[in-house]
Design a protein around this motif. Structure first.
Motif, short mmCIF file in Angstrom:
data_model
loop_
_atom_site.label_atom_id
_atom_site.label_comp_id
_atom_site.label_asym_id
_atom_site.label_seq_id
_atom_site.Cartn_x
_atom_site.Cartn_y
_atom_site.Cartn_z
N THR A 37 -5.11 1.13 7.78
CA THR A 37 -3.80 0.48 7.63
C THR A 37 -3.11 0.86 6.33
OG1 THR A 37 -4.80 -1.54 6.73
CG2 THR A 37 -4.35 -1.50 9.10
N SER A 38 -3.85 1.46 5.39
CA SER A 38 -3.23 1.84 4.11
C SER A 38 -2.39 3.11 4.24
CB SER A 38 -4.29 2.04 3.03
OG SER A 38 -5.08 3.17 3.31
N LEU A 39 -2.72 3.95 5.21
CA LEU A 39 -1.92 5.14 5.45
C LEU A 39 -0.71 4.76 6.28
CD1 LEU A 39 -4.83 7.59 6.31
CD2 LEU A 39 -3.68 7.31 4.12
N SER A 40 0.37 5.46 6.10
CA SER A 40 1.61 5.10 6.81
C SER A 40 1.51 5.38 8.30
CB SER A 40 2.80 5.85 6.21
OG SER A 40 2.77 7.20 6.62
N ALA A 41 2.36 4.73 9.05
CA ALA A 41 2.41 4.93 10.50
C ALA A 41 2.77 6.37 10.85
CB ALA A 41 3.41 3.96 11.12
N ILE A 42 3.54 7.01 9.99
CA ILE A 42 3.92 8.40 10.22
C ILE A 42 2.68 9.30 10.20
CG2 ILE A 42 5.21 10.37 9.28
CD1 ILE A 42 6.97 8.13 10.47
N GLU A 43 1.75 9.02 9.29
CA GLU A 43 0.55 9.83 9.20
C GLU A 43 -0.34 9.69 10.43
OE1 GLU A 43 -0.34 10.13 4.52
OE2 GLU A 43 -0.30 8.10 5.34
N TRP A 44 -0.26 8.54 11.10
CA TRP A 44 -1.06 8.29 12.30
C TRP A 44 -0.28 8.56 13.59
CZ3 TRP A 44 -5.94 8.38 11.50
CH2 TRP A 44 -6.50 7.80 10.36
N ARG A 48 -1.48 7.89 17.62
CA ARG A 48 -1.05 6.50 17.74
C ARG A 48 -1.95 5.68 18.66
NH1 ARG A 48 4.40 5.41 20.44
NH2 ARG A 48 3.03 5.23 22.19
N HIS A 51 -5.32 5.19 17.07
CA HIS A 51 -5.17 4.31 15.92
C HIS A 51 -5.07 2.85 16.38
CE1 HIS A 51 -2.79 2.41 12.60
NE2 HIS A 51 -3.72 3.01 11.90
#
Length: 85
Positions: A37-44, A48, A51
């Motif tokens: 959850t520390s990485l941004s949604a864009i990175e995942w 998706r 995740h």
């Protein structure tokens, strides 16, 4: 519902991920939840669905330690696909 990020429930394995030149060890449900959850949604974004499955599995494992196998498997799939392992 318990605070997932504070969960000390151990995973079935400890993941060692090399990120930005540092090795990160992830051995508990809380550590895994904080990491993904520390990485941004864009990175995942590309991962998706994986995740979201990992997050859901971690939430379930925080509430019921019997579900750590499923959470560990969901994390493994996510990390392998994201080439973190």
């Amino acid at each position: 519902m318990c605070d997932v990020s504070a969960s000390e429930t151990p995973l079935r394995t400890t993941f060692r991920i090399r990120l930005n030149g540092k090795t990160v060890s992830i051995g508990t449900v809380g550590q895994a939840f904080r990491f993904i959850t520390s990485l941004s949604a864009i990175e995942w974004m590309e991962f998706r669905a994986l995740h979201e499955e990992a997050l859901l599995s971690l939430q379930r494992a925080a509430a019921n330690a019997m579900l750590t196998v499923q959470a560990t498997n969901a994390l493994r799939v996510l990390f392998v696909r994201a080439k973190l392992l």
